[in-house]
Write an enzyme that holds these catalytic residues in place. Structure first.
Site, PDB file in Angstrom:
ATOM      1  N   ASP A 107      -5.570  -6.459   5.977  1.00  0.00           N
ATOM      2  CA  ASP A 107      -6.741  -5.808   5.409  1.00  0.00           C
ATOM      3  C   ASP A 107      -7.786  -6.858   5.044  1.00  0.00           C
ATOM      4  OD1 ASP A 107      -8.486  -4.012   4.258  1.00  0.00           O
ATOM      5  OD2 ASP A 107      -7.135  -3.379   2.670  1.00  0.00           O
ATOM      6  N   ASP A 144      -3.396 -18.182   3.091  1.00  0.00           N
ATOM      7  CA  ASP A 144      -4.564 -18.845   2.527  1.00  0.00           C
ATOM      8  C   ASP A 144      -5.107 -19.910   3.470  1.00  0.00           C
ATOM      9  OD1 ASP A 144      -2.089 -19.941   1.986  1.00  0.00           O
ATOM     10  OD2 ASP A 144      -2.563 -20.586  -0.049  1.00  0.00           O
ATOM     11  N   LYS A 151       3.270 -15.650   3.665  1.00  0.00           N
ATOM     12  CA  LYS A 151       3.187 -16.340   2.369  1.00  0.00           C
ATOM     13  C   LYS A 151       4.613 -16.585   1.876  1.00  0.00           C
ATOM     14  CE  LYS A 151       0.665 -18.004  -1.059  1.00  0.00           C
ATOM     15  NZ  LYS A 151      -0.141 -19.236  -0.901  1.00  0.00           N
ATOM     16  N   ASP A 171     -11.306  -8.208   7.462  1.00  0.00           N
ATOM     17  CA  ASP A 171     -12.660  -8.142   6.915  1.00  0.00           C
ATOM     18  C   ASP A 171     -13.335  -9.515   6.983  1.00  0.00           C
ATOM     19  OD1 ASP A 171     -12.282  -5.483   6.379  1.00  0.00           O
ATOM     20  OD2 ASP A 171     -13.012  -5.599   4.329  1.00  0.00           O
ATOM     21  N   TYR A 208       0.811  -1.214   0.000  1.00  0.00           N
ATOM     22  CA  TYR A 208       0.000   0.000   0.000  1.00  0.00           C
ATOM     23  C   TYR A 208       0.849   1.270   0.000  1.00  0.00           C
ATOM     24  CZ  TYR A 208      -3.990  -3.021   1.156  1.00  0.00           C
ATOM     25  OH  TYR A 208      -4.957  -3.995   1.148  1.00  0.00           O
TER      26      TYR A 208
END
Length: 363
Positions: A252, A228, A196, A256, A146
């Site tokens: 992020d 994942d 990851k 959610d 970001y």
């Protein structure tokens, strides 16, 4: 009497409606006589752009600089309205990321909490929920993809392209990892490191720093989980998690998802902590489709005010009182339109009615 100045950034969409409920609750706390809140409203986000020509205008910067802490509502508009704003002034790029960068709010705390008594809110089966959900997600907030360099252009073959850089240095990783270990030590002494590393070299460095920190904190049991797999486990067995730490984009997305397993992001507050100044905001978006209808769930906004009292203003008792007052509203069988009613018997409250009941519970 203690006095604190709070910059109040109501924002866009449902932001002003839910912020009004947080203000009600703060005024109810104020009535107890031990504290005085000076609330300093300031424009921020799309509303600020249309009013001032900037999403994070200079006057708002000055108000935030002078405040002890910042309480922020939701920002952003629908797709068509957003296109009326230049790309670099659109609320997330023009206001939110600069806010984070200015105050170096590198540690984002997102509590994913649902007591057993409210398990009916969750879309997960009762046997999956078990005794309830109580997870603290800790997200690095000012690095990674970001905040990396961004480029858009046309290549030699005439094709449009975009290039964005994911960058972390070990100091950025270490400070959020140390925050996570400190939090785990205060809870169950279990830390899930989300990464990851089978694909991303940034995660390889991240994991090296986690392992170094683990050697300094042998009391904490560390579990390394691919992002994942973590997404899957959140749905199948959320009880395995207590404290989770992760980089910016993973946080992020997974936070959610955390709101999803609760039944609504309207239940999830957040704290964005910097070394000198912090801000507090609901984890959800601005929901422009229901703005002005007095139907938005204000729990995440009120809960963010409670986190503010606890984490920045040394008022944990008052914060706990606010949380209990919200739980009592639900325990009485009331809910908001985004949540399923208990036993199929709707006792729906509007945004304002929910705030009124929480404030009344504090008197």
């Amino acid at each position: 009497m203690k006095k604190y100045t709070i910059a109040v950034l109501a924002g866009d969409g449902i932001g002003p409606e839910i912020m009004a409920q947080a203000v009600k609750v703060l005024r109810a706390i104020e009535k107890r006589g031990a504290v005085k809140f000076e609330l300093a409203p300031a424009p921020f986000g799309a509303a600020a752009y249309f009013e001032c020509g900037k999403s994070f205008p200079a006057e708002t910067v000055n108000i935030c600089d002078a405040a002890d802490v910042i309480l922020k509502g939701t920002i952003g508009l629908g797709h068509e309205e957003t296109k009326k704003i230049p790309v670099d002034e659109q609320p997330e790029r023009g206001a939110l990321l600069p806010l984070r960068k200015r105050y170096n709010t590198y540690a984002n705390f997102r509590p994913v909490v649902l007591p057993k008594s409210l398990a009916h809110f969750s879309p997960l089966r009762p046997e999956v929920i078990g005794g309830g959900i109580d997870i603290m997600m800790i997200r690095e907030l000012v690095g990674g993809l970001y905040f990396g360099d961004k480029e858009r252009g046309v290549d030699a073959d005439g094709r449009r392209f975009v290039r964005e850089t994911l960058e972390y240095n070990e100091e950025q990783v270490r400070r959020i990892v140390e925050t996570a270990f400190a939090t785990a030590l205060q809870r169950k002494k279990i830390l899930h490191n989300i990464h990851k590393s089978n694909v991303l070299k940034s995660s390889v460095l991240w994991n090296e720093v986690v392992d170094e920190a683990a050697a300094r904190h042998p009391q904490v049991k560390v579990h390394h989980v691919l992002v994942d797999a973590a997404a899957t486990y959140l749905c199948l067995d959320p009880g395995r998690f207590d404290v989770m730490v992760m980089e910016n984009m993973f946080g992020d997305i997974l936070s959610d998802q955390g709101g999803g397993i609760l039944g609504s992001l309207g239940l999830m507050p957040s704290a964005c902590i910097g070394p000198e100044k912090s801000y507090y905001e609901p984890s959800h978006g601005s929901a422009p489709d229901i703005a002005g209808k007095n139907t938005a769930n204000p729990c995440a906004m009120i809960g963010s005010a409670a986190l503010m009292l606890e984490m920045s203003l040394d008022m944990k008792k008052e914060a706990d009182d606010i949380r209990r007052a919200m739980q009592k509203v639900f325990a009485a069988g009331f809910t908001t339109p985004d949540l399923p009613p208990l036993d199929g018997k709707p006792k729906m409250l509007s945004t304002g009615e929910f705030g009124d009941r929480v404030a009344a519970g504090l008197d």
